[in-house]
Every structure is written in structure tokens, then in C-alpha cells.
Design a protein around this motif. Structure first.
Motif, mmCIF file in Angstrom:
data_model
loop_
_atom_site.group_PDB
_atom_site.id
_atom_site.type_symbol
_atom_site.label_atom_id
_atom_site.label_comp_id
_atom_site.label_asym_id
_atom_site.label_seq_id
_atom_site.Cartn_x
_atom_site.Cartn_y
_atom_site.Cartn_z
ATOM 1 N N LEU A 30 3.504 -8.408 -4.037
ATOM 2 C CA LEU A 30 2.298 -8.038 -3.306
ATOM 3 C C LEU A 30 1.396 -9.259 -3.255
ATOM 4 C CD1 LEU A 30 1.622 -4.527 -4.861
ATOM 5 C CD2 LEU A 30 2.615 -5.045 -2.625
ATOM 6 N N LEU A 31 1.445 -9.946 -2.140
ATOM 7 C CA LEU A 31 0.670 -11.170 -1.973
ATOM 8 C C LEU A 31 -0.426 -10.948 -0.950
ATOM 9 C CD1 LEU A 31 3.691 -13.625 -1.779
ATOM 10 C CD2 LEU A 31 2.251 -13.163 -3.762
ATOM 11 N N GLU A 32 -1.505 -11.676 -1.097
ATOM 12 C CA GLU A 32 -2.600 -11.577 -0.142
ATOM 13 C C GLU A 32 -2.721 -12.874 0.625
ATOM 14 O OE1 GLU A 32 -6.263 -10.114 -1.634
ATOM 15 O OE2 GLU A 32 -5.300 -8.548 -2.832
ATOM 16 N N SER A 33 -3.245 -12.767 1.821
ATOM 17 C CA SER A 33 -3.430 -13.936 2.665
ATOM 18 C C SER A 33 -4.545 -13.661 3.655
ATOM 19 C CB SER A 33 -2.130 -14.244 3.415
ATOM 20 O OG SER A 33 -2.330 -15.307 4.327
ATOM 21 N N ASP A 34 -5.154 -14.720 4.139
ATOM 22 C CA ASP A 34 -6.120 -14.599 5.226
ATOM 23 C C ASP A 34 -5.405 -14.518 6.568
ATOM 24 O OD1 ASP A 34 -8.204 -14.728 3.441
ATOM 25 O OD2 ASP A 34 -8.397 -16.903 3.605
ATOM 26 N N TYR A 36 -2.533 -12.930 9.274
ATOM 27 C CA TYR A 36 -1.981 -11.619 9.597
ATOM 28 C C TYR A 36 -0.910 -11.772 10.668
ATOM 29 C CZ TYR A 36 -5.075 -11.436 13.716
ATOM 30 O OH TYR A 36 -5.719 -11.695 14.910
ATOM 31 N N ASP A 88 -4.470 -16.703 12.097
ATOM 32 C CA ASP A 88 -5.442 -16.911 11.029
ATOM 33 C C ASP A 88 -6.660 -16.021 11.269
ATOM 34 O OD1 ASP A 88 -7.046 -18.171 12.953
ATOM 35 O OD2 ASP A 88 -6.692 -20.184 12.173
ATOM 36 N N GLN A 123 1.180 -20.436 1.958
ATOM 37 C CA GLN A 123 1.236 -19.276 2.861
ATOM 38 C C GLN A 123 2.676 -18.830 3.156
ATOM 39 O OE1 GLN A 123 -1.257 -17.517 3.636
ATOM 40 N NE2 GLN A 123 -2.970 -18.861 3.171
ATOM 41 N N TRP A 126 3.858 -15.611 1.261
ATOM 42 C CA TRP A 126 3.314 -14.387 1.859
ATOM 43 C C TRP A 126 4.064 -14.072 3.146
ATOM 44 C CZ3 TRP A 126 1.139 -13.992 6.720
ATOM 45 C CH2 TRP A 126 0.614 -12.738 7.033
ATOM 46 N N SER A 129 7.555 -12.769 2.480
ATOM 47 C CA SER A 129 7.492 -11.391 2.001
ATOM 48 C C SER A 129 7.339 -10.429 3.180
ATOM 49 C CB SER A 129 6.339 -11.228 1.007
ATOM 50 O OG SER A 129 6.293 -9.925 0.507
ATOM 51 N N ARG A 130 6.490 -10.796 4.132
ATOM 52 C CA ARG A 130 6.305 -9.962 5.328
ATOM 53 C C ARG A 130 7.578 -9.942 6.183
ATOM 54 N NH1 ARG A 130 4.520 -6.485 5.256
ATOM 55 N NH2 ARG A 130 3.883 -6.280 7.416
#
Length: 195
Positions: A30-34, A36, A88, A123, A126, A129-130
Motif C-alpha cells: 500500500l503505497l501513496e503518491s501524488d 494518479y 501529477d 514513483q 507505486w 503496484s498499480r
């Protein structure tokens, strides 16, 4: 052991291609990023090639640039090929993921990349993972991709750290696209130009 060593002719580039696969869905962090991701519906060949260049020029990506427009359009229009844009926080396109489901029970991560300004910024994990979450859907038993020695030196270890294993390697020899005019001479500075 007999080794075959050949000279690379002037005006050409040699490369080693590594094909990697995974046969079961990994536990995705479970990674977060700015950043999408959004699906890119019906890209034109011209828009696609512009983004392909923007992301791939530093690594001498040429395959889609060398295709005739009808062949490329057929891939882009195929419902089994899914292309997603990576954006971004300002909604600028900074990369893309192309998933190819044309072979039953398989997904090829055909293209995966970010613009040069985001390379090495963390990045990619992330994004992978997506990509894997989108690739591993019901009925899929294999996800695979390939990289080569013209790509970032970090690409192969990155894919292996993500759970892919090498199942095949090949060598290739091609005309240097920087000398044919397909790419600028500044592309892929890590690959020597043999004139």
C-alpha cells in the motif's frame, strides 16, 4: 564453452533483451503518491507517439516509432490493449502504462515509464503496484514484461525486486536511431554512438 563474440558494425547498436514473468499475484504494498492514473481511451497514433517519445527517448525506445501508422492504430484500437496515463497533481501527463491482454490468460506490461524528471524519485514502485493491480484480474495466470540494456540500468533490478524473474534473454542488433534521424543524437547518452 565456446563463446561467439562479434563486432558491432558502425552505425549500429547491440542490446541484450531480458524477458521477465510472474506466475502469481504478489502481495501489493500500500503505497501513496501524488500521482494518479486514468484510462486513456482512444489515443491517436500521433498523441501516443508524442508521449512514447517523451517517456522513452532517454532509453532509445523505438519500436512504436518504427511501426507504420495502420499497424500502430490497430494496436491502440484493440479492446484487449489498455493504456493508462499517469498524471501529477497539476494534471500534467508524466508517464503511461500499457497492458496487453491479447493472449488469453496473460497480461504483458508492454510499456511502463515516467518522464525523465521523475526517474529515480521513488514513483516507480507505486506505479508498478498499480500496474500489477490492473494486470492481475480474474483469469490471468501470467504477467510478463521485457527490458533491455538500452533501458535504465536500474530497470532490470527494479523488476526483479518487484517479483519478476527472467525466463529468457535475447540479443539484437539494430541501426542506431540517432544516426538515422529517428531520435536526436542526445537520446540515450549511456549508449555509445559507433560512427
Amino acid at each position: 564453452m565456446i563463446m561467439s563474440v562479434r563486432d558491432v558494425p558502425a552505425g549500429h547498436v547491440a542490446t541484450i533483451i531480458s524477458h521477465l514473468e510472474m506466475l502469481e499475484k504478489p502481495r501489493l504494498p500500500l503505497l501513496e503518491s501524488d500521482l494518479y492514473i486514468e484510462r486513456w481511451a482512444d489515443p491517436s497514433a500521433e498523441d501516443y507517439c508524442a508521449l512514447f517519445r517523451k517517456v522513452g527517448e532517454p532509453w532509445m525506445w523505438t519500436s512504436r516509432l518504427l511501426m507504420d501508422r495502420d499497424g500502430l492504430t490497430a494496436i491502440l484500437d484493440d479492446p484487449a490493449v489498455e493504456i493508462s496515463l499517469v498524471r501529477d497533481g497539476n494534471e500534467a501527463v508524466v508517464g503511461f502504462i500499457e497492458l496487453d491482454f491479447r493472449v488469453p490468460r496473460q497480461c504483458e506490461i508492454a510499456f511502463f515509464g515516467l518522464i525523465p524528471a521523475l526517474n529515480g524519485k521513488g514513483q516507480g514502485r507505486w506505479m508498478m503496484s498499480r500496474a500489477l493491480d490492473m494486470a492481475w484480474r480474474d483469469g490471468i495466470g501470467r504477467v510478463w514484461l521485457h527490458t533491455c540494456t538500452q533501458d535504465s540500468p536500474r530497470a532490470l533490478p527494479f523488476y526483479q525486486q518487484c517479483g519478476f524473474r527472467i525466463f529468457r534473454q535475447q540479443t539484437d542488433l539494430m541501426e542506431d536511431p540517432r544516426l538515422t534521424g529517428l531520435l536526436p543524437r542526445s537520446a540515450a547518452p549511456h549508449v555509445p554512438i559507433l560512427e
